[in-house]
Each structure stands twice: as C-alpha cells, then as structure tokens.
Design a protein around this motif. Structure first.
Motif, PDB file in Angstrom:
ATOM      1  N   GLY A 108       0.857  -1.191   0.000  1.00 34.58           N
ATOM      2  CA  GLY A 108       0.000   0.000   0.000  1.00 34.58           C
ATOM      3  C   GLY A 108       0.887   1.233   0.000  1.00 34.58           C
ATOM      4  N   VAL A 109       0.680   2.128  -0.954  1.00 34.22           N
ATOM      5  CA  VAL A 109       1.552   3.290  -1.136  1.00 34.22           C
ATOM      6  C   VAL A 109       0.873   4.546  -0.603  1.00 34.22           C
ATOM      7  N   HIS A 110       1.698   5.426  -0.002  1.00 31.66           N
ATOM      8  CA  HIS A 110       1.214   6.748   0.426  1.00 31.66           C
ATOM      9  C   HIS A 110       1.128   7.627  -0.827  1.00 31.66           C
ATOM     10  N   HIS A 111      -0.075   8.156  -1.080  1.00 33.93           N
ATOM     11  CA  HIS A 111      -0.301   8.935  -2.305  1.00 33.93           C
ATOM     12  C   HIS A 111       0.712  10.085  -2.457  1.00 33.93           C
ATOM     13  N   ILE A 143       8.667  19.718   2.477  1.00 32.34           N
ATOM     14  CA  ILE A 143       9.243  18.566   3.159  1.00 32.34           C
ATOM     15  C   ILE A 143      10.733  18.463   2.883  1.00 32.34           C
ATOM     16  N   GLU A 144      11.486  18.228   3.953  1.00 28.10           N
ATOM     17  CA  GLU A 144      12.910  17.942   3.774  1.00 28.10           C
ATOM     18  C   GLU A 144      13.014  16.438   3.521  1.00 28.10           C
ATOM     19  N   VAL A 145      13.530  16.082   2.353  1.00 27.52           N
ATOM     20  CA  VAL A 145      13.597  14.670   1.960  1.00 27.52           C
ATOM     21  C   VAL A 145      15.056  14.235   1.962  1.00 27.52           C
ATOM     22  N   ARG A 146      15.406  13.371   2.904  1.00 25.23           N
ATOM     23  CA  ARG A 146      16.798  12.892   2.993  1.00 25.23           C
ATOM     24  C   ARG A 146      16.971  11.618   2.180  1.00 25.23           C
ATOM     25  N   ASN A 147      15.912  10.834   2.118  1.00 26.06           N
ATOM     26  CA  ASN A 147      15.912   9.591   1.347  1.00 26.06           C
ATOM     27  C   ASN A 147      14.472   9.099   1.276  1.00 26.06           C
ATOM     28  N   ILE A 148      14.246   7.960   0.635  1.00 24.38           N
ATOM     29  CA  ILE A 148      12.867   7.464   0.581  1.00 24.38           C
ATOM     30  C   ILE A 148      12.420   7.094   1.993  1.00 24.38           C
ATOM     31  N   GLY A 149      11.325   7.686   2.427  1.00 28.10           N
ATOM     32  CA  GLY A 149      10.795   7.427   3.765  1.00 28.10           C
ATOM     33  C   GLY A 149      11.409   8.298   4.841  1.00 28.10           C
ATOM     34  N   ARG A 316       9.794   0.395  -2.513  1.00 31.19           N
ATOM     35  CA  ARG A 316       9.612  -0.248  -1.205  1.00 31.19           C
ATOM     36  C   ARG A 316       9.651  -1.775  -1.321  1.00 31.19           C
ATOM     37  N   LEU A 317       9.097  -2.288  -2.405  1.00 30.11           N
ATOM     38  CA  LEU A 317       9.083  -3.751  -2.588  1.00 30.11           C
ATOM     39  C   LEU A 317      10.507  -4.303  -2.753  1.00 30.11           C
ATOM     40  N   VAL A 318      11.343  -3.596  -3.545  1.00 29.08           N
ATOM     41  CA  VAL A 318      12.710  -4.109  -3.730  1.00 29.08           C
ATOM     42  C   VAL A 318      13.514  -3.998  -2.434  1.00 29.08           C
ATOM     43  N   ALA A 319      13.054  -3.115  -1.541  1.00 27.50           N
ATOM     44  CA  ALA A 319      13.713  -3.018  -0.234  1.00 27.50           C
ATOM     45  C   ALA A 319      13.190  -4.096   0.722  1.00 27.50           C
ATOM     46  N   SER A 337       5.054   9.509   9.076  1.00 31.86           N
ATOM     47  CA  SER A 337       4.950   8.237   9.802  1.00 31.86           C
ATOM     48  C   SER A 337       5.458   7.051   8.981  1.00 31.86           C
ATOM     49  N   LEU A 338       5.823   7.296   7.724  1.00 33.75           N
ATOM     50  CA  LEU A 338       6.287   6.184   6.870  1.00 33.75           C
ATOM     51  C   LEU A 338       7.649   5.675   7.339  1.00 33.75           C
ATOM     52  N   SER A 339       7.889   4.406   7.031  1.00 38.44           N
ATOM     53  CA  SER A 339       9.176   3.837   7.438  1.00 38.44           C
ATOM     54  C   SER A 339      10.258   4.195   6.412  1.00 38.44           C
ATOM     55  N   LYS A 340      11.483   4.270   6.895  1.00 37.00           N
ATOM     56  CA  LYS A 340      12.619   4.524   5.989  1.00 37.00           C
ATOM     57  C   LYS A 340      12.965   3.230   5.271  1.00 37.00           C
ATOM     58  N   ILE A 341      13.576   3.367   4.103  1.00 36.45           N
ATOM     59  CA  ILE A 341      14.045   2.130   3.467  1.00 36.45           C
ATOM     60  C   ILE A 341      15.565   2.196   3.298  1.00 36.45           C
TER      61      ILE A 341
END
Ligand code: KG4
Ligand code: ZN
Length: 341
Positions: A108-111, A143-149, A316-319, A337-341
């Motif tokens: 399930g992906v966050h839009h 948003i400050e984006v450091r990496n996915i999640g 996320r799936l490949v992680a 609230s999303l998890s980091k990958i």
C-alpha cells in the motif's frame, strides 16, 4: 521486479506497469473530471462507483499496451491513502484480490510519497537530499527529503490546500472543475497590473501556508464586481491573473525560505498544482539565480496517475517491504509516519 500500480484516491483511476530494469512500461488513466464538473467538485460516492467501472478494464488496457500477460506481474502497489475512503476501498479491494489470486506480494503506497517520487521517472532524476514542495488538491507541504521514507515536514497549509484554493477561486468566477487549469488559461489573458492580491503569511517568519484569506479576498473582489455588474470576461481574466500570481509568489517565497533554512540546493515540485506553467517558469527563473536545481515531473505525472504509485511501490518492494492483506485504507495518513528504506 515488475510492479502493477493502481491509483484510485480521488477522481482519477490510474494504472501503470513499472519494471526495475526497463523503467515505465505503460500507463493509462481515466479522469472523472467531466462527471464531477456538473456538481462543481468531486462527489465521493460517484467517484467510488466510477473507479469500480474503470479499474479492471484499465488493468487489461495497461497489459495490452505493454504486450504482457498478468503472469509477468511480480507485485502490486496500490494507493492506501490519503484520499476519499470509498475511492481508496476500490483500489485496495482490487489490489488485494489480484495479489491473492495471482499469489504475489502487495504494498500500500502513500499517495503523497507517490507524488514526491514522480520526478524519479524522468531522465534526470533528482538526487537526495532535496526540499519537496508538494502542492495538490488536498495538500500543500514543504518537506525535507533525505531519502525514501526519511521525511521531515517543514511547513504546511493551515487551511485550504493550494489546489483547493484554485478550485474554489475558479468556482467563484464561474469556471469549471478542476479549477487550476481554468484559472491558468484565463490568467494568460489577464492584466497583471489591474489587481494586487495578498501573499498570505509571507510577512512573518515560518514555513506554513494559509489560503483562506486569499480566498475571501477573491470572493470579495468577485462580489464587488457582481454588484456593480462589471464581472465581464476581461475582469474574470484579470482576477484569475491576480489570484494565480499571488499563489505562485507565496509558494516561491516559502520554498526559498525552506531551502535557506535547510541549506539544501535542490527543489522538487510535485502534485497537481506543479502543472501550473507560471509556477514552473517563475520557480525555475528565480531558483537559477541562486544556483538551486529545480525538478518537476512531466506534466501528465504532476496530477494523479498510476505510474507514481507503481514506482513508489517498486522502491519499497525491492527493499523487502510487504503489506499484510488485512491492512485497511488510510483516508488520513501522515507522510512522516512512513518507514525509511
Ligand atoms: O495531485 P492532484 O491531481 O490530486 C490530488 O492529490 O489532490 O491535484 C489536483 C489539483 C486540483 O486542485 C487542480 O485544480 C490542481 O491540482 N491543478 C492545477 C493545475 N492543474 C491541476 N492548479 C493550477 N494550475 C494547473 N495547471
Ligand atoms: Zn494527488
């Protein structure tokens, strides 16, 4: 890994196939905007019913476009939220049923993560870290984006989202839904000197937005002209221009502040309002003066689409991430609230 992406959070049914090696294989979209236009905005019940009608034919369509069979799909990604509950339920039920039937993993992906990662589908994808300006019908966020999640919310709208403000201003002017493209069209023929609209919350520090005052200012201007019987076509164009410039300016001022505050040199803009040409052009011009790289998705991937969901799901799936089949949709869902990958 080859991922089928399904987007159904609002009034667009989007389906796409993304392959880790070959990139985007195919994407198809059905927009319900003509149907909702009659009511001046999205009618949630009608949206859900239409997603049900469209989603399976679109999945068949995307497979035929990619010249592949369902046996070549390795996993399914669908929009889990945020969005309209009924609309999300359609995508989630279909995704779960197909994953179960085909015995493949599901995510399930966050839009908004989908929107944020949409520029990664372009030829020169932005490198991490960057500041993301997410401007859609439901969200206005920096948003400050450091990496996915790895997301840190810097500021957001305290009331209406930028896209929502465009839609409401358009409705005041008697323009059709969705309002953003209509305002942009009328603004092109508007006189930038005739009206000056406020740039909300730019005169004080901080990275939050508020568009309700600008909305009221627009309504008062429209009403004054209605009372005087002077709301002619040119006046509509001029108000559209003043409104668009006010939103664009406000977004640029706040995005510049966010870059300064974080010390980052890259800005990603995504979500429906990032399709706005004046915003894209002005941002690129202003940021190039400060050596800031600006990245956008292609126009068709600014607004809702299945490709961004397939891509985000693939990451996320490949992680190694997988979702339980019992997970429920999340009409409200914080990106942080999303998890980091
Ligand atoms: O991202 P999106 O497709 O759906 C949501 O996640 O909300 O964004 C839709 C919003 C609508 O409010 C629409 O009016 C706005 O994006 N929009 C625009 C433009 N194209 C779409 N706003 C300003 N200028 C545009 N060209
Ligand atoms: Zn969206």
């Amino acid at each position: 890994m080859r991922v089928l992406g399904i987007e159904s959070s609002c009034d667009e049914t989007g389906v796409a196939l993304y392959d880790g090696q070959q990139g985007l294989l195919a994407d198809v979209l059905y927009s319900q905007s003509d149907m909702h236009n009659e009511y001046g905005g999205v009618v949630p019940e009608l949206a859900s019913r239409d997603h049900i009608r469209r989603v399976l034919p679109l999945i068949k369509d995307v497979l035929s476009k990619a010249k592949l069979s369902e046996a070549s799909i390795d996993a399914i990604a669908y929009t889990r939220g945020p969005g309209l509950m009924g609309a999300l339920l359609v995508g989630s039920c279909i995704a779960k049923a197909l994953a179960f039937g085909w015995n493949i993993p599901l995510i399930g992906v966050h839009h908004m993560e989908g929107h944020l990662l949409a520029p990664m589908l372009e030829d020169n994808p932005p490198a991490f870290p960057f500041v993301a300006l997410l401007v859609s019908g439901g969200h206005t966020q920096l948003i400050e984006v450091r990496n996915i999640g790895d997301y840190h919310l810097l500021g957001e709208s305290l009331d209406d989202a930028a896209g929502e403000a465009f839609d409401k201003a358009a409705s005041m002017l008697g323009l059709s839904y969705p309002g953003g493209p209509q305002i942009a069209l009328r603004a092109n023929n508007g006189d930038p000197q005739r009206f000056t609209f406020p740039r909300p919350m730019t005169d004080r520090p901080g990275l939050d937005f508020s568009f309700s005052g600008l909305k009221t200012f627009t309504l008062n201007t429209v009403n004054t002209h209605k009372q005087k019987n002077t709301l002619d076509e040119q006046t509509i164009n001029d108000i559209a221009r003043a409104f668009e410039e006010a939103v664009v300016d406000t977004l640029i001022i706040k995005a510049s502040r966010a870059l300064k505050q974080t010390g980052l040199k890259r800005l990603v803009i995504a979500g429906g309002v990032s399709a706005n040409k004046r915003l894209r052009d002005s941002l690129t011009r202003r940021m190039s003066q400060h050596n800031i790289e600006v990245c956008y998705p292609r126009l068709t991937f600014c607004t809702d689409n299945g490709a961004m969901i397939a891509y985000a799901g693939h990451c996320r799936l490949v992680a190694g991430q997988r979702d339980e089949e019992s997970l429920h949709p999340m009409p409200r869902w914080s990106l942080e609230s999303l998890s980091k990958i």
